[in-house]
Structure formats: C-alpha cells, structure tokens
Design a protein around this motif. Structure first.
Motif, PDB file in Angstrom:
ATOM      1  N   LYS A 175       0.946  -1.212   0.282  1.00  0.00           N
ATOM      2  CA  LYS A 175       0.250  -0.095   0.035  1.00  0.00           C
ATOM      3  C   LYS A 175       0.949   1.459  -0.195  1.00  0.00           C
ATOM      4  N   THR A 176       0.726   2.280  -0.486  1.00  0.00           N
ATOM      5  CA  THR A 176       1.636   3.474  -0.520  1.00  0.00           C
ATOM      6  C   THR A 176       0.273   4.790  -0.198  1.00  0.00           C
ATOM      7  N   VAL A 177       0.702   5.850   0.048  1.00  0.00           N
ATOM      8  CA  VAL A 177       0.646   7.150   0.111  1.00  0.00           C
ATOM      9  C   VAL A 177      -0.733   7.641  -0.315  1.00  0.00           C
ATOM     10  N   ARG A 178      -0.430   6.792  -1.879  1.00  0.00           N
ATOM     11  CA  ARG A 178      -1.466   7.272  -2.482  1.00  0.00           C
ATOM     12  C   ARG A 178      -2.704   6.275  -1.916  1.00  0.00           C
ATOM     13  N   ASP A 179      -2.880   5.684  -1.408  1.00  0.00           N
ATOM     14  CA  ASP A 179      -3.747   4.757  -1.735  1.00  0.00           C
ATOM     15  C   ASP A 179      -4.522   5.789  -0.911  1.00  0.00           C
ATOM     16  N   PHE A 180      -3.760   5.970   0.605  1.00  0.00           N
ATOM     17  CA  PHE A 180      -4.408   6.473   1.882  1.00  0.00           C
ATOM     18  C   PHE A 180      -4.822   7.637   1.447  1.00  0.00           C
ATOM     19  N   ILE A 181      -4.049   8.415   0.911  1.00  0.00           N
ATOM     20  CA  ILE A 181      -3.958   9.917   0.679  1.00  0.00           C
ATOM     21  C   ILE A 181      -4.710  10.703  -0.086  1.00  0.00           C
ATOM     22  N   GLY A 182      -4.683  10.274  -1.200  1.00  0.00           N
ATOM     23  CA  GLY A 182      -4.662  10.631  -2.383  1.00  0.00           C
ATOM     24  C   GLY A 182      -6.120  10.714  -3.014  1.00  0.00           C
ATOM     25  N   SER A 183      -7.475  11.091  -1.778  1.00  0.00           N
ATOM     26  CA  SER A 183      -8.110  11.626  -2.694  1.00  0.00           C
ATOM     27  C   SER A 183      -8.469  12.842  -1.441  1.00  0.00           C
ATOM     28  N   PHE A 184      -8.330  13.346  -0.320  1.00  0.00           N
ATOM     29  CA  PHE A 184      -8.268  14.454  -0.060  1.00  0.00           C
ATOM     30  C   PHE A 184      -8.225  15.710  -0.204  1.00  0.00           C
ATOM     31  N   PRO A 185      -9.133  16.032   0.294  1.00  0.00           N
ATOM     32  CA  PRO A 185      -9.099  17.720  -0.800  1.00  0.00           C
ATOM     33  C   PRO A 185      -7.490  18.228  -0.060  1.00  0.00           C
ATOM     34  N   PRO A 186      -7.074  18.899  -0.996  1.00  0.00           N
ATOM     35  CA  PRO A 186      -6.335  20.239  -1.259  1.00  0.00           C
ATOM     36  C   PRO A 186      -6.297  21.587  -0.129  1.00  0.00           C
ATOM     37  N   ILE A 187      -6.054  21.902   1.105  1.00  0.00           N
ATOM     38  CA  ILE A 187      -5.417  22.644   1.803  1.00  0.00           C
ATOM     39  C   ILE A 187      -4.570  23.694   1.873  1.00  0.00           C
ATOM     40  N   LYS A 188      -4.470  24.375   2.549  1.00  0.00           N
ATOM     41  CA  LYS A 188      -3.320  25.033   2.305  1.00  0.00           C
ATOM     42  C   LYS A 188      -3.037  24.831   4.147  1.00  0.00           C
ATOM     43  N   ALA A 189      -1.152  25.705   4.034  1.00  0.00           N
ATOM     44  CA  ALA A 189      -0.120  25.470   6.007  1.00  0.00           C
ATOM     45  C   ALA A 189      -1.176  26.161   6.268  1.00  0.00           C
ATOM     46  N   GLY A 190      -1.622  25.896   7.711  1.00  0.00           N
ATOM     47  CA  GLY A 190      -2.766  26.607   8.687  1.00  0.00           C
ATOM     48  C   GLY A 190      -3.887  26.638   8.359  1.00  0.00           C
ATOM     49  N   GLU A 191      -3.767  25.990   7.243  1.00  0.00           N
ATOM     50  CA  GLU A 191      -5.791  26.044   6.977  1.00  0.00           C
ATOM     51  C   GLU A 191      -6.370  24.478   7.694  1.00  0.00           C
ATOM     52  N   ILE A 192      -7.922  24.482   8.555  1.00  0.00           N
ATOM     53  CA  ILE A 192      -8.373  23.951   8.720  1.00  0.00           C
ATOM     54  C   ILE A 192      -9.669  23.707   7.765  1.00  0.00           C
ATOM     55  N   HIS A 193      -9.709  22.168   6.848  1.00  0.00           N
ATOM     56  CA  HIS A 193     -10.595  22.119   6.677  1.00  0.00           C
ATOM     57  C   HIS A 193     -12.340  22.478   7.185  1.00  0.00           C
ATOM     58  N   PRO A 194     -13.428  22.842   6.473  1.00  0.00           N
ATOM     59  CA  PRO A 194     -14.612  23.224   7.321  1.00  0.00           C
ATOM     60  C   PRO A 194     -15.968  21.942   7.067  1.00  0.00           C
ATOM     61  N   ASP A 195     -14.954  20.625   6.260  1.00  0.00           N
ATOM     62  CA  ASP A 195     -15.936  19.331   6.723  1.00  0.00           C
ATOM     63  C   ASP A 195     -15.094  18.357   7.448  1.00  0.00           C
ATOM     64  N   ASP A 196     -13.909  18.757   8.226  1.00  0.00           N
ATOM     65  CA  ASP A 196     -13.051  18.076   8.562  1.00  0.00           C
ATOM     66  C   ASP A 196     -11.923  18.873   9.971  1.00  0.00           C
ATOM     67  N   PRO A 197     -12.581  19.135  11.561  1.00  0.00           N
ATOM     68  CA  PRO A 197     -11.648  19.820  11.916  1.00  0.00           C
ATOM     69  C   PRO A 197     -10.372  18.661  11.875  1.00  0.00           C
ATOM     70  N   TRP A 198      -9.722  17.768  11.830  1.00  0.00           N
ATOM     71  CA  TRP A 198      -8.874  16.840  11.754  1.00  0.00           C
ATOM     72  C   TRP A 198      -7.644  16.973  10.730  1.00  0.00           C
ATOM     73  N   HIS A 199      -9.249  18.037   9.710  1.00  0.00           N
ATOM     74  CA  HIS A 199      -7.488  17.860   7.903  1.00  0.00           C
ATOM     75  C   HIS A 199      -7.350  18.826   8.131  1.00  0.00           C
ATOM     76  N   ARG A 200      -5.918  19.636   9.237  1.00  0.00           N
ATOM     77  CA  ARG A 200      -5.951  20.122   9.217  1.00  0.00           C
ATOM     78  C   ARG A 200      -4.164  20.558   9.823  1.00  0.00           C
ATOM     79  N   CYS A 201      -3.643  21.523   9.410  1.00  0.00           N
ATOM     80  CA  CYS A 201      -1.583  21.185   9.600  1.00  0.00           C
ATOM     81  C   CYS A 201      -1.416  22.609   9.876  1.00  0.00           C
ATOM     82  N   PRO A 202       0.132  23.159  10.649  1.00  0.00           N
ATOM     83  CA  PRO A 202       0.520  24.091  10.821  1.00  0.00           C
ATOM     84  C   PRO A 202       1.150  24.992  10.127  1.00  0.00           C
ATOM     85  N   THR A 203       0.865  26.821  10.689  1.00  0.00           N
ATOM     86  CA  THR A 203       1.517  27.213   9.121  1.00  0.00           C
ATOM     87  C   THR A 203       2.914  27.429   9.207  1.00  0.00           C
ATOM     88  N   LEU A 204       3.893  27.511   7.931  1.00  0.00           N
ATOM     89  CA  LEU A 204       4.713  27.443   8.207  1.00  0.00           C
ATOM     90  C   LEU A 204       5.346  28.446   8.048  1.00  0.00           C
TER      91      LEU A 204
END
Length: 349
Positions: A194-223
């Motif tokens: 199994k690869t990275v693509r298999d598990f996260i390839g379909s996630f919607p794009p976000i920017k550093a520091g952004e929180i996706h509105p449909d999932d509060p844990w699809h988020r990452c810190p700013t750079l």
C-alpha cells in the motif's frame, strides 16, 4: 474474544482488534488526552485513566467478571511505552520508571489468566537486557513459569497492509498452543504494498495553517517564510538536496545524513515511520507529496497513514493528537494479528 488493552494510548490496537471482530471490554492509559480519545471511540469499554502501578488487579478482575462470563476467551494487550527502550531516545536511563511497567502486568495476568497476550514495542527491546536481569527477561521467565507458549518477531507494517515503513518488535503468547508468525498479506507474490496515494490521495487540498470545513482534523500548522520557501523548492519524494544553497542550514552543509528532515513524501511508496511530531514539516519526511500543496501532512492524513478509520475521533490539540497517532500501533497490522489469533483459537478449540 474479549480484549483488555493496557497502555492503550488512543486505541490503535483496540481499533484493529475491533475490526477483526473482537469485543473491547477494558482500556487503561495514564495519558489523559489519549484516554479522552479512547473513550470517545470505545464508549462500550470500561476505561481506567490511571497509573497501572496504582491499580488493584483483584478489583479490575472483579469488574471484568461482572461484565463477562468466564468461558469467553480473553486477549490481554500490553504495549507499554517504548521510549525507555528506543534507539532514538539518546537520554534513556535504567532509572526511567517506565522500564518496569511491563513488570506490572504480571499480577494482572495471574488473576485474569488470559488465553492470549499481545506485546508490541521497539525492535531491540528483547536485546536490551539479555545479559542481565531486566523487564523483558523477567517477562519471558514469567510466561514460561505460567505455561504460555510464545513467538517473537520483527513485524514490518507495510507487509500487513499499512502504507508506512515501520518496524516493530512483537510477542504473541498463548495458553492453548504454539502460535505461528501471522502470515504476511502484502509484498512479493501477495497484494501490492500500500502507498501514500492509496490512503490520502483523495483528500481535498488545503494550505498550511488551514482547517478544512468538513473535517476539523484535516488541518496542519502554518509554515514560517523560510520553510515555506524550502518546501516550494522540494520535489515529490525530495529533500534539502533540491534547495538552493542559501536555504540549507549550516549544520546540514557538512552532514550527509538525516535526509528525511524537511522532505516530501512520495505518492507511490509507503510513508516513512510516523513519529509523534508527524505534523511538523521540519521533523521528518512529513511534507505533503503534492508539489502544489506547500505544507506538512494534516493530522487526519497522518491518522489514515496509521490506518485509523476516516471517522476516528481525536481529542486535544494538533500536537496532542499527533502524539497519539505517532505512538499508536497501526490499526490494520493489529487487525491482521487479531485474525491470526482468532484462527489459532478456532483450530485448537
């Protein structure tokens, strides 16, 4: 089959065993944030947010017996903290009180008499005290004295359906007969790794520091500005070798190792081992593989690379959730071990 999960963390093993058809009955962990996450996902389980050294084994067994009949098989999971034994921990000490947590399981095993025992830890745990009396050597002696048959092996998580290269030491013990190493499910002649693509390839794009509105844990810190510039230069699967000279740290200019630091993942390979700082671009190869997304992987993406379900609930901050994810046993690997244990039980019973 009933599961008692000591040192449960947020519940990686429990989730895998639940997917294998087991019933989660008791969880135990000292970490309050991990405990909150565990309880949110396993509300059916009796949970002890406590120090195992302060827990009365007879009281726990009494509560367990009131909920479960004696004729149902029991598996005790005891994935004690690995930091005291990890080669990555340069400050480890024999005085670390966590070294003796495995000793605490003895009295519970005596009272519970579990049919199976599942131990997972860092590779090398079994070698650390081989020439002197230590927690693992004492545990092996204890198993022999109690009549358990056991196997020890190094498991590669990618060979059990996990999209991540992660080596772990595993011990499986049984009172009812010798176990075999669980059969690999992925690799040469089997299902593709199994690869990275298999598990996260379909996630919607976000920017550093952004929180996706449909999932509060699809988020990452700013750079910061410098790291943002660095990741823009970094190719898929690349690292600091892609950067212009002015972006390279002075300490790295004469050092050829640690190339994972500030690296991007590769889409069509397994991820590197996720650590407790998997949210941080500067702490490993945790940069997103899409060169149009200049960020680290999100918390949710990290959890998927550990094969947690998409709807698994996490509690705490980004730092706390990432620590829970990095410390967890990959769910899919635990599931495959659970299925092997259940097949063993069916065959011998």
């Amino acid at each position: 089959m009933k599961v008692i999960d000591f040192f449960s963390g947020c519940g990686g093993v429990s989730e895998g065993l639940r997917q294998a058809g087991f019933e989660i009955t008791i969880g135990l962990d000292f970490d309050s944030k991990a405990a909150t996450t565990y309880q949110a996902n396993f509300p059916e389980a009796l949970f002890f947010n406590d120090d195992i050294r302060k827990l009365d084994e007879k009281e726990l067994v009494k509560k367990f017996r009131t909920l479960n009949s004696d004729d149902e098989p029991v598996i005790l999971v005891a994935c004690a903290p690995c930091q005291p034994f990890s080669s990555q921990n340069k400050s480890k000490s024999e005085d670390d009180i966590r070294r003796t947590l495995l000793d605490e399981t003895h009295r519970f095993i005596i009272e519970l008499k579990p049919d199976y025992i599942f131990i997972e830890n860092v590779p090398g745990l079994q070698k650390i005290d081989k020439d002197k009396e230590g927690p693992y050597k004492r545990f092996i002696h204890f198993l022999n004295m109690r009549g358990y048959k056991f196997i020890e092996f190094i498991a590669k998580s990618e060979e059990y359906g996990v999209p991540q290269r992660r080596k772990r030491f595993v011990l499986l013990a049984s009172k009812i007969g010798q176990l075999d190493i669980p059969a690999k499910t992925h690799g040469d002649g089997l299902e593709p790794i199994k690869t990275v693509r298999d598990f996260i390839g379909s996630f919607p794009p976000i920017k550093a520091g952004e929180i996706h509105p449909d999932d509060p844990w699809h988020r990452c810190p700013t750079l910061n500005e410098r790291n943002l510039e660095r990741i823009k230069y970094t190719l898929e699967g690349g690292d600091r070798r892609n950067w212009p000279e002015h972006l390279i740290n002075e300490c790295h200019k004469t050092h050829s190792g640690h190339m994972d630091v500030y690296g991007r993942m590769s889409w069509d390979k397994p991820a590197p081992t996720l650590t407790t700082r998997c949210y941080s671009y500067s702490n490993g190869r945790f940069g997103h593989p899409d060169t149009n997304q200049h960020r680290a992987i999100s918390v949710r993406e990290a959890s998927r690379l550990q094969t947690f379900p998409q709807d698994f609930i996490f509690k705490g901050s980004v730092v706390e959730a990432s620590r829970q994810i990095g410390n967890a046993v990959p769910c899919e690997m635990a599931k495959q071990f659970g299925l092997a244990i259940f097949q063993h039980y069916q065959k011998l019973k």
